[in-house]
Scaffold this motif. Structure first.
Motif, PDB file in Angstrom:
ATOM      1  N   ALA A 109       0.918  -1.132  -0.036  1.00 48.14           N
ATOM      2  CA  ALA A 109      -0.038   0.108  -0.173  1.00 48.14           C
ATOM      3  C   ALA A 109       0.892   1.143  -0.007  1.00 48.14           C
ATOM      4  O   ALA A 109       0.704   2.204  -0.902  1.00 48.14           O
ATOM      5  N   GLY A 110       2.000   1.081   0.856  1.00 50.65           N
ATOM      6  CA  GLY A 110       2.863   2.231   0.782  1.00 50.65           C
ATOM      7  C   GLY A 110       3.575   2.587  -0.100  1.00 50.65           C
ATOM      8  O   GLY A 110       3.301   4.002  -0.849  1.00 50.65           O
ATOM      9  N   ILE A 111       3.900   1.580  -1.072  1.00 41.55           N
ATOM     10  CA  ILE A 111       4.511   1.871  -2.463  1.00 41.55           C
ATOM     11  C   ILE A 111       3.646   2.439  -3.554  1.00 41.55           C
ATOM     12  O   ILE A 111       3.785   3.353  -4.152  1.00 41.55           O
ATOM     13  N   MET A 112       2.384   1.719  -3.415  1.00 42.66           N
ATOM     14  CA  MET A 112       1.255   2.215  -4.346  1.00 42.66           C
ATOM     15  C   MET A 112       0.926   3.497  -4.188  1.00 42.66           C
ATOM     16  O   MET A 112       0.377   4.297  -4.988  1.00 42.66           O
ATOM     17  N   GLU A 113       1.222   4.243  -2.925  1.00 41.66           N
ATOM     18  CA  GLU A 113       0.590   5.454  -2.619  1.00 41.66           C
ATOM     19  C   GLU A 113       1.639   6.637  -3.215  1.00 41.66           C
ATOM     20  O   GLU A 113       1.011   7.640  -3.150  1.00 41.66           O
ATOM     21  N   VAL A 114       2.815   6.331  -3.596  1.00 37.25           N
ATOM     22  CA  VAL A 114       3.803   7.268  -4.172  1.00 37.25           C
ATOM     23  C   VAL A 114       3.304   7.466  -5.352  1.00 37.25           C
ATOM     24  O   VAL A 114       3.169   6.890  -6.347  1.00 37.25           O
ATOM     25  N   PRO A 115       2.995   9.031  -5.553  1.00 34.96           N
ATOM     26  CA  PRO A 115       2.509   9.459  -6.898  1.00 34.96           C
ATOM     27  C   PRO A 115       3.308   8.789  -8.262  1.00 34.96           C
ATOM     28  O   PRO A 115       4.326   8.904  -8.072  1.00 34.96           O
ATOM     29  N   THR A 116       2.438   8.528  -9.154  1.00 31.68           N
ATOM     30  CA  THR A 116       3.232   8.243 -10.471  1.00 31.68           C
ATOM     31  C   THR A 116       4.269   9.036 -11.003  1.00 31.68           C
ATOM     32  O   THR A 116       5.339   8.660 -11.538  1.00 31.68           O
ATOM     33  N   VAL A 160      10.612  18.386 -18.222  1.00 32.07           N
ATOM     34  CA  VAL A 160      10.011  19.104 -17.018  1.00 32.07           C
ATOM     35  C   VAL A 160       8.444  18.789 -17.236  1.00 32.07           C
ATOM     36  O   VAL A 160       7.910  18.835 -18.299  1.00 32.07           O
ATOM     37  N   PHE A 161       7.764  18.805 -16.107  1.00 30.01           N
ATOM     38  CA  PHE A 161       6.417  18.361 -15.995  1.00 30.01           C
ATOM     39  C   PHE A 161       5.565  19.343 -15.639  1.00 30.01           C
ATOM     40  O   PHE A 161       5.750  20.374 -14.846  1.00 30.01           O
ATOM     41  N   GLN A 162       4.179  19.287 -15.975  1.00 22.53           N
ATOM     42  CA  GLN A 162       3.159  20.009 -15.640  1.00 22.53           C
ATOM     43  C   GLN A 162       3.029  20.005 -14.075  1.00 22.53           C
ATOM     44  O   GLN A 162       3.012  21.403 -13.670  1.00 22.53           O
ATOM     45  N   THR A 163       3.166  19.008 -13.489  1.00 19.38           N
ATOM     46  CA  THR A 163       2.955  18.942 -12.071  1.00 19.38           C
ATOM     47  C   THR A 163       4.330  18.915 -11.127  1.00 19.38           C
ATOM     48  O   THR A 163       4.314  18.551 -10.038  1.00 19.38           O
ATOM     49  N   PHE A 164       5.524  19.786 -11.775  1.00 17.37           N
ATOM     50  CA  PHE A 164       6.572  19.775 -11.333  1.00 17.37           C
ATOM     51  C   PHE A 164       7.665  18.497 -10.940  1.00 17.37           C
ATOM     52  O   PHE A 164       8.503  18.148 -11.252  1.00 17.37           O
ATOM     53  N   ASN A 165       6.652  17.405 -10.120  1.00 17.71           N
ATOM     54  CA  ASN A 165       7.161  16.523  -9.648  1.00 17.71           C
ATOM     55  C   ASN A 165       8.714  16.169  -9.116  1.00 17.71           C
ATOM     56  O   ASN A 165       9.530  15.490  -9.232  1.00 17.71           O
ATOM     57  N   LEU A 166       9.014  17.430  -8.186  1.00 18.43           N
ATOM     58  CA  LEU A 166      10.192  17.093  -7.507  1.00 18.43           C
ATOM     59  C   LEU A 166      10.011  16.291  -6.506  1.00 18.43           C
ATOM     60  O   LEU A 166       8.605  16.117  -6.050  1.00 18.43           O
TER      61      LEU A 166
END
Lengths: 214, 265
Positions: free
Chosen positions: A105-112, B91-97
């Motif tokens: 669950a923790g790993i999946m929660e990191v945004p793509t 460089v992404f729309q949502t920054f993604n830092l």
């Protein structure tokens, strides 16, 4: 209160055993849990499927039945485990089942977007896991990991049934001998509560430190 | 702009199941050329530039990037892909830092882990980049303490720290409050002046006209028109490009324009 002072050291020694077992079994279970979660997420259908069914088995079977199968059941097949060995084995097996799900669950929660940004830099999959995914997943998992440790601690109470001399075992022994179960179980309750609180406070501290960047 | 083609897209097609994102897209980008891709939402502009560094796989066609060959429905080898990506910044729309790393650590991660450069050297270059963006004071902060515009400029530094030969910008200003758009556009403009090859997906028409050499209008799942920026934006030749530009330049009438007026999503 004579009984309380008489059994204080026995309960304390039981508490030490519980704490030791909780720490050792949790550490092993967490390591296996990370491996299991990665296998489940990235290991393909066969390995991932095996992990899936393992988790279902652990979650689906009553805890006490698992313990009895390991300690009593296996003797019929010539595997005769000591109380300590059976206790560690069961706690690790049980904890791993839950740890897999916590890490998954923790790993999946990191945004793509995090993985994409790391991919775009040219980082290898292993480095992405190590530097980007796991550190962030870890923070999200802290509340669940705290609960996990408390759960593992409470599971040690079942071990008195296979003769592991933990808090519960000592309290039970004292209750039988003195016929003052009220006081002895209250002492046991206090001991568990103190340990659980220590875990909770430690967990909260780690969450606070992690919250620096959140 | 020179004659060397550094990105050569030929007959590119991408679909999700039955849904066609785009089809038969061809586009050549020369060294130091700035190409702006515009068009209505959902037409696959972002997906297209994400195919260039293979963040999105595609189904047919080929892309040649700096001599690396990508082919539809063929998984490229991982080492080749990592090498390609290390030479193409994004460089992404949502920054993604990376939120768990300080601004400085965000920037030096790639050069240290991918290019294996010594930390001291990389840190020096990172501080130079931050100084160029006026962000030296932010080096030790976590990204969330920064404004959106600052975060996006850090993201640009992070990409530049790899010393890329091509930069991909995926709607770099559409998540920003209107008053922060300018500072990010200024940074991109400076990069263009220095001769960086760029592929830029944007909704900023004035900026595209000003900075881009070439404008590509995507519509109806393919490239509707491409040509010199001023020409395409001022006197588009195709009906589809005209229809799109009419809607964008008269914001009150279209959903695309309405979003711009609200200043982002």
């Amino acid at each position: 209160m004579h009984v309380a002072s008489l059994y204080a050291s026995a309960i304390a020694s039981g508490a030490l055993k519980d704490v030791g077992l909780t720490i050792v079994s949790s550490l092993i279970a967490l390591l296996l849990g990370i491996a299991g979660a990665l296998a489940r997420l990235y290991g393909g259908s066969v390995i991932g499927g095996l992990v899936y069914w393992y988790v279902e088995l652990i979650r689906g079977l009553p805890a006490i039945l698992q313990l009895f199968i390991i300690f009593f059941g296996l003797t019929q097949f010539g595997i005769d485990l000591s109380p300590v060995a059976a206790s560690v084995l069961w706690l690790v097996a049980y904890g791993t089942g839950y740890a897999v799900e916590i890490f998954r669950a923790g790993i999946m929660e990191v945004p793509t977007g995090q993985r994409e940004a790391a991919d775009a830099l040219g980082l290898s999959s292993l480095k992405i896991l190590q530097k980007i995914i796991v550190p962030q997943a870890w923070v999200g998992m802290l509340p669940n990991l705290t609960s996990f440790l408390v759960l593992q601690l409470k599971n040690t109470t079942l071990l008195y049934l296979v003769g592991y001399a933990d808090i519960m075992y000592q309290a039970r022994l004292g209750a039988d001998a003195t016929e003052q179960p009220g006081i002895l179980y209250l002492m046991a309750a206090l001991a568990y509560l103190v340990i659980a609180l220590v875990i909770a406070v430690a967990g909260l501290r780690m969450e606070r430190r992690a919250a620096l960047y959140r | 702009m020179s004659n060397d083609v550094v990105v050569d897209i030929k007959g590119l097609a991408k679909h999700f199941g039955d849904r066609v994102v785009f089809d038969n897209v061809s586009l050549a980008v020369h060294k130091s050329e700035v190409v702006a891709i515009i068009g209505p939402s959902g037409v696959g502009k972002s997906t297209l530039i994400r195919c260039v560094n293979h963040l999105h796989p595609f189904n047919a066609g080929t892309i040649d990037v700096l001599g690396y060959h990508l082919q539809g429905d063929v998984a490229p080898s991982k080492p080749m892909l990592r090498e390609l990506r290390s030479r193409v910044g994004m460089v992404f729309q949502t920054f993604n830092l990376f939120p768990h790393l300080t601004v400085l650590d965000n920037i030096i991660l790639g050069p240290i882990e991918v290019k294996r450069l010594p930390r001291a050297q990389v840190t020096e270059r990172a501080m130079d980049l931050l100084a160029m963006m006026g962000l030296q004071q932010r080096a030790q902060m976590y990204p969330k303490r920064l404004s959106g515009g600052e975060q996006q400029r850090v993201a640009i530094c992070r990409a530049l720290a790899m010393e890329p030969e091509i930069m991909l910008f995926d709607e770099p200003t559409s998540m920003l409050d209107p008053e922060l758009v300018g500072e990010v556009l200024e940074a991109i403009r400076r990069l263009a002046k220095q001769g960086m090859t760029m592929l830029l997906v944007t909704h900023e028409m004035m900026f595209a006209k000003d900075v881009a050499d070439t404008v590509v209008v995507m519509a109806d799942h393919t490239v509707a028109e491409r040509g010199p920026a001023r020409q395409v934006l001022e006197s588009p030749q195709t009906e589809r490009a005209r229809a799109f530009l009419r809607r964008v330049l008269n914001p009150g009438l279209s959903s695309d324009g309405a979003r711009r007026q609200r200043g982002g999503v």
